[in-house]
Design a protein around this motif. Structure first.
Motif, PDB file in Angstrom:
ATOM      1  N   ASN A 140       0.634  -0.766  -0.182  1.00  0.00           N
ATOM      2  CA  ASN A 140      -0.078   0.062   0.112  1.00  0.00           C
ATOM      3  C   ASN A 140       1.003   1.027  -0.156  1.00  0.00           C
ATOM      4  O   ASN A 140       2.555   0.939   0.718  1.00  0.00           O
ATOM      5  N   GLU A 141       0.224   2.195  -0.617  1.00  0.00           N
ATOM      6  CA  GLU A 141       0.972   3.171  -0.926  1.00  0.00           C
ATOM      7  C   GLU A 141       1.197   3.747   0.851  1.00  0.00           C
ATOM      8  O   GLU A 141      -0.363   3.759   0.975  1.00  0.00           O
ATOM      9  N   ASP A 161      -1.184   7.304   3.156  1.00  0.00           N
ATOM     10  CA  ASP A 161      -1.940   8.054   2.727  1.00  0.00           C
ATOM     11  C   ASP A 161      -2.361   8.293   4.669  1.00  0.00           C
ATOM     12  O   ASP A 161      -2.880   7.694   4.631  1.00  0.00           O
ATOM     13  N   GLN A 177      -4.175  10.149   5.631  1.00  0.00           N
ATOM     14  CA  GLN A 177      -5.559  10.898   5.574  1.00  0.00           C
ATOM     15  C   GLN A 177      -6.448   9.226   5.486  1.00  0.00           C
ATOM     16  O   GLN A 177      -7.175   9.288   6.389  1.00  0.00           O
TER      17      GLN A 177
END
Ligand code: G4P
Length: 530
Positions: A238-239, A241, A243
């Motif tokens: 996963n990137e 992030d 948020q």
């Protein structure tokens, strides 16, 4: 004012959850050591002393001990003011955990690297995911043989339906454990058993292409594995992030060993950087901003008889906005009265201290003369707000209890009522039968044992318990329904809760369907509205 804003901004309030024995106490203790809140390991109460106890009752006390004496701890680190909320590790107390999560802005879950998500933990963690609060994962005991980190992350993702992002990556495990690779900084934090207790570990910056240096540090085999792993994570993982982290959709994962104080500082620093300052809360349709200078708070936990010598009862509240001042009068929404909060205190490791002021994000305990209930709002008279109540879990285990000594009616009723007010049990009775039995509903069987134990030790009452076979409860919607006229299976029972509302107890889901089919218009609810 500026001061207040600064104080609130530096608050970090989180709950720590884990399966018993995964290392929650050890990690908490190390965190407190960093903050200088305690001087030496072994100071976090509840564990070490009770561990060697043999009897089951002591085991129960241990369970209580963990959630009581160290239930909220505050410490300072690097300019932050950190509130840790402890949760009971056992699934039978998951309702307690849920309430505690309501008071936190994020959660840290501690997982044993050899075990992963254990059956008992599943429920707790699901509750956490249900709240959508940021979840940080600490995979512990990497100094022991552990499962593959990929497996562990996959399990987290599948179980909770959230993404994971490893902040660091383990290099080997068990006797082969060489440390972790910090993905953000591109550094290796080398592990050695010598680190035990030392607070600072110097990381070595390393280029993953530097063969010689890596060979020397971790050996050729682990070097190759590490390179492949990092490449795979960078490409297919996963990137990051922020948020998504804040929305509870992506959990930053850290590997380490709490016992060896390894990876704890790395965890703490990143956690503080990535988690949020106190978050706004809902009051009806409006949002209460933590930086609003008017004070507001809600009660999330009530604990009676924490100190046997004093027979006290403490209501724990989370401050949602503004600043609390000891000498000020506040307004209790549910009671409709102004009051001064008596003996406001904060807990620090095993000490309690009376405090004069506290800020949004903080948890304070106040003396409760028996007026507060879980979910109650305390605010300023001039600016009334009312926070959403905390839903009660539908009990799944029911037991009829009565006292064995007919003389002790008063103590029995008082004990039952007080323990119910704390939210540890729910009580029901059979209308119009004249039977003196009380029907007690709980989420986990250990709660019944705690009830029996507490009635005996705190109220001097022995009880007889008759476990009933019901597993489902439904509140009847509408006051015009006559429960005694309903067409129900013979093993369905009509009872009332302490507010006089009608409920049905069912032995299996099939009987619920029957009740709905045979009684057109009947509406049943799984939760009571407070
Ligand atoms: P809990 O609060 O989640 O129930 O767990 P706790 O911290 O009490 O830890 C449970 C056991 O796991 C303890 O051992 C503790 O020392 C050990 N432990 C915690 N972190 C690590 C770690 O990183 N590596 C290893 N190898 N062990 C760890 P115990 O033998 O049950 O108790 P004790 O006599 O050591 O206190």
């Amino acid at each position: 004012m500026a001061d207040m804003k600064k104080e609130i901004e530096r608050r970090r309030t989180f709950a720590i959850i884990s399966h018993p024995d995964a290392g929650k106490t050890t990690l908490t203790e190390k965190l407190l050591l960093y903050g200088g809140a305690i001087q030496q390991a072994g100071s976090v109460k509840g564990k070490a002393t009770a561990r060697h106890a043999v009897s089951d009752w002591m085991e129960l006390e241990k369970q209580r001990g963990i959630s009581i004496t160290s239930s909220v701890m505050q410490f300072e680190y690097d300019g932050y003011c950190i509130n840790i909320l402890d949760t009971p590790g056992h699934q039978d107390f998951s309702e307690d955990t849920y309430r505690t999560l309501m008071a936190a802005d994020s959660a840290v879950m501690v997982i044993d690297g050899a075990k992963g998500i254990e059956p008992q933990t599943r429920k707790l963690f699901k509750i956490c995911a249900m709240r959508n609060i940021p979840i940080f994962t600490f995979i512990n005991k990497m100094d022991r043989e552990a499962r593959s980190p990929y497996d562990l992350m996959e399990e987290l993702e599948n179980e909770f339906g959230i993404g994971t992002y490893p902040m660091n990556w383990p290099i080997g495990c068990g006797s082969d454990f060489k440390g972790v690779y910090d993905r953000n900084k591109g550094e290796i934090l080398a592990f050695s058993e010598r680190h035990r207790g030392a607070s600072k570990i110097q990381a070595t910056e390393i280029d993953l292409n530097d063969d010689a240096a890596l060979d020397e540090m971790i050996g050729e085999k682990l070097k190759n594995v590490l390179r492949d792993d990092i490449e795979l994570l960078d490409m297919a993982g996963n990137e990051f992030d922020l948020q998504a982290v804040h929305n509870g959709k992506l959990s930053p994962v850290f590997f380490g060993s709490a016992l060896n104080n390894f990876g704890v500082e790395l965890f703490l620093e990143n956690f503080l950087r990535l988690t949020t300052a106190p978050l706004p809360r809902l009051s009806g349709d409006s949002i209460v901003d933590p930086f609003d200078p008017t004070f507001s708070a809600f009660v999330f936990k009530i604990q009676a008889n924490m100190n046997k010598a004093h027979r006290d009862r403490i209501a724990f509240m989370r401050i949602c906005s503004g600043k609390f001042q000891r000498d000020k009068e506040y307004f209790h929404m549910q009671g409709g009265k102004s009051l001064r909060l008596a003996q406001p205190q904060q807990l620090m490791a095993d000490d309690r201290a009376i405090i004069d002021e506290a800020y949004a994000g903080d948890i304070i305990g106040v003396f409760d003369p028996g007026i507060f209930s879980i979910g109650d709002t305390i605010c300023e008279r001039s600016n009334k707000v009312q926070f959403e109540g905390i839903p009660t879990f539908a009990p799944e285990i029911f037991s009829a209890i009565e006292r064995t000594d007919t003389m002790k009616r008063k103590q029995f009723e008082k004990g039952i009522a007080q323990i119910a007010q704390e939210g540890a049990i729910q009580i029901f009775h059979e209308p119009y039968t004249g039977v003196e039995e009380v029907i007690v509903g709980v989420v986990g069987v250990l709660q019944l044992e705690v009830l029996e134990y507490r009635l005996k030790t705190e109220y001097g009452v022995d009880i007889r318990r008759r476990d009933l076979g019901y597993e489902h409860v439904r509140w009847i919607v509408g006051d015009d329904v006559k429960p005694d006229e309903l067409n129900l299976t013979s093993d369905t029972k009509w009872v009332q809760d302490f507010k006089g509302r009608n409920l049905l107890l069912f032995t299996n889901p099939w009987n619920i369907t029957w009740a709905l089919d045979k009684n057109p218009g009947l509406e049943l609810m799984e939760f009571s509205k407070n």
